[in-house]
Design an enzyme around this catalytic site. Structure first.
Site, PDB file in Angstrom:
ATOM      1  N   LYS A   1       0.832  -1.213   0.000  1.00  0.00           N
ATOM      2  CA  LYS A   1       0.000   0.000   0.000  1.00  0.00           C
ATOM      3  C   LYS A   1       0.864   1.260   0.000  1.00  0.00           C
ATOM      4  O   LYS A   1       0.614   2.179  -0.767  1.00  0.00           O
ATOM      5  CB  LYS A   1      -0.921   0.018   1.235  1.00  0.00           C
ATOM      6  CG  LYS A   1      -1.856  -1.181   1.335  1.00  0.00           C
ATOM      7  CD  LYS A   1      -2.817  -1.058   2.505  1.00  0.00           C
ATOM      8  CE  LYS A   1      -2.161  -1.030   3.877  1.00  0.00           C
ATOM      9  NZ  LYS A   1      -1.476  -2.304   4.241  1.00  0.00           N
TER      10      LYS A   1
ATOM     11  N   ARG B   1      -8.799   0.662   9.894  1.00  0.00           N
ATOM     12  CA  ARG B   1      -8.332  -0.695  10.142  1.00  0.00           C
ATOM     13  C   ARG B   1      -9.336  -1.498  10.965  1.00  0.00           C
ATOM     14  O   ARG B   1      -9.113  -2.680  11.213  1.00  0.00           O
ATOM     15  CB  ARG B   1      -7.024  -0.637  10.907  1.00  0.00           C
ATOM     16  CG  ARG B   1      -5.819  -1.068  10.055  1.00  0.00           C
ATOM     17  CD  ARG B   1      -4.627  -0.812  10.899  1.00  0.00           C
ATOM     18  NE  ARG B   1      -3.433  -1.497  10.591  1.00  0.00           N
ATOM     19  CZ  ARG B   1      -2.386  -0.962   9.964  1.00  0.00           C
ATOM     20  NH1 ARG B   1      -2.462   0.234   9.446  1.00  0.00           N
ATOM     21  NH2 ARG B   1      -1.271  -1.636   9.856  1.00  0.00           N
TER      22      ARG B   1
ATOM     23  N   ARG C   1      11.694  -6.578   4.407  1.00  0.00           N
ATOM     24  CA  ARG C   1      11.560  -5.145   4.170  1.00  0.00           C
ATOM     25  C   ARG C   1      12.577  -4.350   4.990  1.00  0.00           C
ATOM     26  O   ARG C   1      12.844  -4.662   6.137  1.00  0.00           O
ATOM     27  CB  ARG C   1      10.143  -4.716   4.553  1.00  0.00           C
ATOM     28  CG  ARG C   1       9.902  -3.237   4.376  1.00  0.00           C
ATOM     29  CD  ARG C   1       8.452  -2.927   4.253  1.00  0.00           C
ATOM     30  NE  ARG C   1       7.745  -3.002   5.514  1.00  0.00           N
ATOM     31  CZ  ARG C   1       6.460  -2.642   5.658  1.00  0.00           C
ATOM     32  NH1 ARG C   1       5.771  -2.254   4.615  1.00  0.00           N
ATOM     33  NH2 ARG C   1       5.891  -2.724   6.825  1.00  0.00           N
TER      34      ARG C   1
ATOM     35  N   ARG D   1      12.477  -2.618  10.611  1.00  0.00           N
ATOM     36  CA  ARG D   1      11.508  -2.227  11.640  1.00  0.00           C
ATOM     37  C   ARG D   1      11.253  -3.378  12.601  1.00  0.00           C
ATOM     38  O   ARG D   1      11.089  -4.516  12.173  1.00  0.00           O
ATOM     39  CB  ARG D   1      10.182  -1.828  10.967  1.00  0.00           C
ATOM     40  CG  ARG D   1      10.091  -0.374  10.623  1.00  0.00           C
ATOM     41  CD  ARG D   1       8.937  -0.069   9.686  1.00  0.00           C
ATOM     42  NE  ARG D   1       7.659  -0.632  10.108  1.00  0.00           N
ATOM     43  CZ  ARG D   1       6.518  -0.438   9.428  1.00  0.00           C
ATOM     44  NH1 ARG D   1       6.528   0.298   8.341  1.00  0.00           N
ATOM     45  NH2 ARG D   1       5.395  -0.965   9.843  1.00  0.00           N
TER      46      ARG D   1
ATOM     47  N   ARG E   1       0.694  -9.360  13.313  1.00  0.00           N
ATOM     48  CA  ARG E   1       0.042  -8.299  12.538  1.00  0.00           C
ATOM     49  C   ARG E   1      -0.923  -8.900  11.525  1.00  0.00           C
ATOM     50  O   ARG E   1      -1.994  -8.353  11.274  1.00  0.00           O
ATOM     51  CB  ARG E   1       1.100  -7.460  11.810  1.00  0.00           C
ATOM     52  CG  ARG E   1       1.893  -6.586  12.758  1.00  0.00           C
ATOM     53  CD  ARG E   1       3.121  -6.009  12.095  1.00  0.00           C
ATOM     54  NE  ARG E   1       2.813  -5.007  11.093  1.00  0.00           N
ATOM     55  CZ  ARG E   1       3.661  -4.622  10.149  1.00  0.00           C
ATOM     56  NH1 ARG E   1       4.859  -5.170  10.054  1.00  0.00           N
ATOM     57  NH2 ARG E   1       3.317  -3.697   9.277  1.00  0.00           N
TER      58      ARG E   1
HETATM   59  P1  AMP Z   1       1.589   0.273   9.209  1.00  0.00           P
HETATM   60  O1  AMP Z   1       2.826   0.989   8.868  1.00  0.00           O
HETATM   61  O2  AMP Z   1       0.362   0.841   8.524  1.00  0.00           O
HETATM   62  O3  AMP Z   1       1.698  -1.222   9.020  1.00  0.00           O
HETATM   63  O4  AMP Z   1       1.327   0.511  10.778  1.00  0.00           O
HETATM   64  C1  AMP Z   1       2.267   0.104  11.746  1.00  0.00           C
HETATM   65  C2  AMP Z   1       1.583  -0.055  13.089  1.00  0.00           C
HETATM   66  O5  AMP Z   1       0.984   1.178  13.493  1.00  0.00           O
HETATM   67  C3  AMP Z   1       0.432  -1.058  13.127  1.00  0.00           C
HETATM   68  O6  AMP Z   1       0.882  -2.386  13.307  1.00  0.00           O
HETATM   69  C4  AMP Z   1      -0.373  -0.544  14.307  1.00  0.00           C
HETATM   70  O7  AMP Z   1       0.243  -0.873  15.537  1.00  0.00           O
HETATM   71  C5  AMP Z   1      -0.262   0.956  14.146  1.00  0.00           C
HETATM   72  N1  AMP Z   1      -1.350   1.502  13.270  1.00  0.00           N
HETATM   73  C6  AMP Z   1      -1.214   2.094  12.043  1.00  0.00           C
HETATM   74  N2  AMP Z   1      -2.406   2.463  11.560  1.00  0.00           N
HETATM   75  C7  AMP Z   1      -3.329   2.110  12.485  1.00  0.00           C
HETATM   76  C8  AMP Z   1      -4.745   2.209  12.551  1.00  0.00           C
HETATM   77  N3  AMP Z   1      -5.474   2.746  11.558  1.00  0.00           N
HETATM   78  N4  AMP Z   1      -5.355   1.719  13.677  1.00  0.00           N
HETATM   79  C9  AMP Z   1      -4.653   1.183  14.691  1.00  0.00           C
HETATM   80  N5  AMP Z   1      -3.329   1.040  14.681  1.00  0.00           N
HETATM   81  C10 AMP Z   1      -2.648   1.493  13.595  1.00  0.00           C
END
Ligand code: AMP
Length: 214
Positions: A13, A88, A127, A160, A171
């Site tokens: 994404k 989410r 990654r 990360r 996740r």
């Molecule tokens: P991402 O980079 O989008 O995979 O986000 C990394 C982490 O941030 C996720 O595993 C969650 O812990 C937190 N996170 C990001 N976006 C959200 C969201 N919309 N709702 C809840 N937690 C989020």
């Protein structure tokens, strides 16, 4: 143009959003990026979010919803936006619906990027991201010119913590339970554009733009 990029962690994404914002002259709103900036800066929001993120758990809805409310009110969103990693949960989607209604806006699409689970694990655990500008690379599929160094800004690349394999599995579990139901949610609103998220990055980009512009 206002749309959501929906898909599992590792579906690409963020990578697609970076190209799509150039194409449509709109902004990318990544809740993950905003949270990581806050963690890095040590803000109260970041301190609160960090423990959830490191375990691969979702940050509580109320925190995320007020963060998005503030972000969407900024003037640079007026031409349109891509929501990357938000919503989410169904309750985040409900909150987004109410917020957009209040602003007199509508979503054009929910672009669902579909990638098989075994590919997601391979992608996420390989990654590497730039510690400074956030650009994303991969140890096999998208190597930087010089190992461990960002092509764009020259800063170091990191693995990360939430891309380590045990957290990745967590996740993905959270994604299936909490986020995947949004596919049904937006299908009912008739705005889902399903995209095959496997193969070459540019081919996936072409599939998305062709779908959005059809
Ligand atoms: P991402 O980079 O989008 O995979 O986000 C990394 C982490 O941030 C996720 O595993 C969650 O812990 C937190 N996170 C990001 N976006 C959200 C969201 N919309 N709702 C809840 N937690 C989020």
């Amino acid at each position: 143009m206002r749309f959501i990029l929906l898909g599992a962690p590792g579906a690409g994404k963020g990578t697609q959003a970076k190209q799509l914002i150039d194409r449509y002259k709109i902004v990318q709103i990544s809740t993950g990026d905003i949270l990581r900036e806050n963690v890095k800066a040590g803000t109260p929001l970041g301190v609160n979010a960090r423990s959830f993120m490191e375990k691969g758990l979702l940050v509580p809805d109320d925190v995320i919803i007020s963060m998005i409310e503030e972000r969407l009110s900024k003037p640079d969103c007026s031409n349109g936006f891509i929501l990357d990693g938000f919503p989410r949960t169904v309750s985040q989607a409900d909150a987004l619906g109410s917020l957009l209604k209040k602003m007199g806006l509508k979503l054009n699409a929910c672009v669902y990027v579909e990638v098989p689970e075994e590919d997601l694990i391979k992608r996420l655990s390989g990654r590497r991201v730039c510690n400074s500008c956030g650009e994303s690379y991969h140890v096999f599929f998208n190597k930087p010119k010089n190992e461990g160094v960002c092509d764009k800004c020259g800063a170091g690349l990191i693995h990360r913590k939430d891309d380590h394999e045990d957290t990745v599995r967590n996740r993905l579990k959270v994604y299936h339970n909490e986020t995947h139901p949004l596919l049904d949610y937006y299908t009912k609103q008739n705005i889902v554009l399903k995209i095959d998220g496997t193969g070459d990055i540019n081919d996936i980009f072409k599939r998305i733009t062709a779908g959005l512009e059809a």
